[in-house]
Design an enzyme around this catalytic site. Sequence first.
Site, short mmCIF file in Angstrom:
data_model
loop_
_atom_site.label_atom_id
_atom_site.label_comp_id
_atom_site.label_asym_id
_atom_site.label_seq_id
_atom_site.Cartn_x
_atom_site.Cartn_y
_atom_site.Cartn_z
N SER A 186 0.82 -1.21 0.00
CA SER A 186 0.00 0.00 0.00
C SER A 186 0.86 1.26 0.00
O SER A 186 1.87 1.34 0.71
CB SER A 186 -0.89 0.05 1.25
OG SER A 186 -1.82 -0.99 1.24
N ASP B 166 -14.85 1.77 8.24
CA ASP B 166 -15.35 1.89 6.87
C ASP B 166 -15.70 3.37 6.71
O ASP B 166 -16.57 3.89 7.41
CB ASP B 166 -16.60 1.01 6.72
CG ASP B 166 -17.22 1.12 5.33
OD1 ASP B 166 -16.86 2.06 4.58
OD2 ASP B 166 -18.07 0.28 5.01
N ILE C 178 -7.34 6.29 0.40
CA ILE C 178 -8.49 5.40 0.24
C ILE C 178 -9.17 5.65 -1.10
O ILE C 178 -9.38 6.81 -1.48
CB ILE C 178 -9.48 5.66 1.39
CG1 ILE C 178 -8.93 5.04 2.68
CG2 ILE C 178 -10.86 5.11 1.07
CD1 ILE C 178 -9.73 5.42 3.88
N TYR D 292 -9.73 4.26 -16.29
CA TYR D 292 -9.75 4.88 -14.95
C TYR D 292 -11.15 5.42 -14.66
O TYR D 292 -11.61 5.46 -13.53
CB TYR D 292 -8.68 5.97 -14.86
CG TYR D 292 -8.25 6.29 -13.45
CD1 TYR D 292 -7.75 5.30 -12.60
CD2 TYR D 292 -8.36 7.58 -12.94
CE1 TYR D 292 -7.36 5.59 -11.31
CE2 TYR D 292 -7.98 7.89 -11.65
CZ TYR D 292 -7.48 6.88 -10.84
OH TYR D 292 -7.10 7.17 -9.55
N LYS E 168 -11.47 11.44 -8.43
CA LYS E 168 -10.21 12.11 -8.06
C LYS E 168 -10.28 13.60 -8.37
O LYS E 168 -9.68 14.42 -7.65
CB LYS E 168 -9.02 11.47 -8.78
CG LYS E 168 -8.69 10.06 -8.34
CD LYS E 168 -8.33 9.95 -6.87
CE LYS E 168 -7.74 8.60 -6.51
NZ LYS E 168 -7.65 8.41 -5.05
N ILE F 49 1.55 2.55 -9.36
CA ILE F 49 2.31 1.60 -8.53
C ILE F 49 1.43 0.37 -8.38
O ILE F 49 0.21 0.50 -8.17
CB ILE F 49 2.58 2.17 -7.12
CG1 ILE F 49 3.41 3.45 -7.18
CG2 ILE F 49 3.26 1.14 -6.24
CD1 ILE F 49 3.81 3.99 -5.81
P1 NAP Z 1 -4.40 -0.15 -1.58
O1 NAP Z 1 -3.21 -0.65 -0.89
O2 NAP Z 1 -5.38 -1.16 -2.06
O3 NAP Z 1 -5.13 0.92 -0.63
C1 NAP Z 1 -6.47 1.35 -0.84
C2 NAP Z 1 -7.11 1.37 0.52
O4 NAP Z 1 -8.45 1.90 0.50
C3 NAP Z 1 -7.23 -0.04 1.09
O5 NAP Z 1 -6.73 -0.06 2.39
C4 NAP Z 1 -8.74 -0.26 1.04
O6 NAP Z 1 -9.22 -1.25 1.87
C5 NAP Z 1 -9.19 1.11 1.42
N1 NAP Z 1 -10.63 1.26 1.29
C6 NAP Z 1 -11.43 1.00 0.22
N2 NAP Z 1 -12.72 1.22 0.56
C7 NAP Z 1 -12.73 1.64 1.85
C8 NAP Z 1 -13.75 2.01 2.77
N3 NAP Z 1 -15.05 2.01 2.43
N4 NAP Z 1 -13.38 2.39 4.02
C9 NAP Z 1 -12.09 2.37 4.40
N5 NAP Z 1 -11.07 2.01 3.59
C10 NAP Z 1 -11.41 1.65 2.33
O7 NAP Z 1 -4.02 0.72 -2.86
P2 NAP Z 1 -3.15 2.04 -3.07
O8 NAP Z 1 -2.82 2.04 -4.51
O9 NAP Z 1 -2.08 2.12 -2.05
O10 NAP Z 1 -4.23 3.19 -2.85
C11 NAP Z 1 -4.07 4.25 -1.91
C12 NAP Z 1 -4.47 5.57 -2.53
O11 NAP Z 1 -3.52 5.91 -3.53
C13 NAP Z 1 -5.84 5.56 -3.23
O12 NAP Z 1 -6.49 6.78 -3.01
C14 NAP Z 1 -5.45 5.42 -4.70
O13 NAP Z 1 -6.44 5.90 -5.57
C15 NAP Z 1 -4.22 6.30 -4.69
N6 NAP Z 1 -3.32 6.16 -5.86
C16 NAP Z 1 -2.86 4.95 -6.24
C17 NAP Z 1 -2.00 4.85 -7.33
C18 NAP Z 1 -1.48 3.50 -7.79
O14 NAP Z 1 -1.04 3.40 -8.94
N7 NAP Z 1 -1.48 2.49 -6.96
C19 NAP Z 1 -1.63 5.99 -8.03
C20 NAP Z 1 -2.12 7.24 -7.63
C21 NAP Z 1 -2.96 7.31 -6.52
P3 NAP Z 1 -9.67 -2.64 1.10
O15 NAP Z 1 -8.44 -3.21 0.48
O16 NAP Z 1 -10.24 -3.48 2.17
O17 NAP Z 1 -10.72 -2.27 0.06
#
Ligand code: NAP
Length: 266
Positions: free
Chosen positions: A19, A64, A92, A155, A162, A191
């Site tokens: 994460s 949540d 999130i 997306y 976003k 990522i």
């Molecule tokens: P991640 O590890 O899957 O983290 C996403 C988190 O959101 C998880 O802990 C997930 O829990 C949680 N979540 C979803 N629904 C929720 C709810 N109702 N209440 C509380 N928590 C909830 O993925 P990540 O990529 O690190 O994402 C973190 C942030 O970075 C997000 O905002 C994502 O859009 C952003 N981001 C990601 C990237 C990329 O390429 N990875 C790039 C730019 C921005 P569950 O797993 O249980 O659903």
Amino acid sequence: MALLSGKKALIFGVANERSIAWGIAQALHREGCELGFTFLGEALEKRVRPLAESVGSKLILPCDVAADAQIDAVYSEVAKAWGKFDVLVHAIAFAKKEDLAGDYVSTSRDGFHLAMDVSAYSLVAITRPAVPLLNPGASIFALTYYGSEKVSPHYNVMGVAKAALEASVRYLASDLGPKGIRVNAISAGPIKTLAASGISGFKDKLKMAAANNPLRRTILQEEVGNAGLYLASHLSSAVTGEVHYVDAGANIMAESVPEEKKEGEA
Ligand code: NAP
């Protein structure tokens, strides 16, 4: 002295060791910050608790972000354990899998509401009850992606969410600035994480990023962590309402880079 010595940060959004929120947690911990974490559901607690304990965290709470009562319960525990705190991290996002494939025009009303609620409104929902508990000089930041500004295949509704999240960052920054609280976003390059794996064709996004951005590589979780450290610390004390790009420069490119010429080619 460590940059965040004596500070406390509450982090929403660690699912596992991949994460982005975990990269941020590690950077903050390295600089002396005490950490609290929330997790979604029992299955995730099994993954989050050992990670949280590895950085000495004693505050590990279910939440949540679509449920106000759970958010209130988090802050009553935070108030009991910490009184005041300094940093709030929102990492999130959620959308239905079918809304992260195919055309945007197919997005259902229900899917749109869900993505907006969990991925955008949740920043307001977790900020409002945090305000009375935040110290002056506190920093709030959320994670976003360039798909908010330009169309990024598949997306879809998350790009719209976003865009709302980034606008929300600006309005919250304006509301909370007079209290000395800053609100920003980090726009991270792709990522490989759990959330990212739900986006159809995500591997192509990674390949495209590495082929087309100025640094010709994808970014690392720890690089987002370091940007988070900057936004959390006094080093960014006059920065608010901003989107901070950690994407190897991808956002400055108007078009794809032509394939590199092979040796000997004119
Ligand atoms: P991640 O590890 O899957 O983290 C996403 C988190 O959101 C998880 O802990 C997930 O829990 C949680 N979540 C979803 N629904 C929720 C709810 N109702 N209440 C509380 N928590 C909830 O993925 P990540 O990529 O690190 O994402 C973190 C942030 O970075 C997000 O905002 C994502 O859009 C952003 N981001 C990601 C990237 C990329 O390429 N990875 C790039 C730019 C921005 P569950 O797993 O249980 O659903």
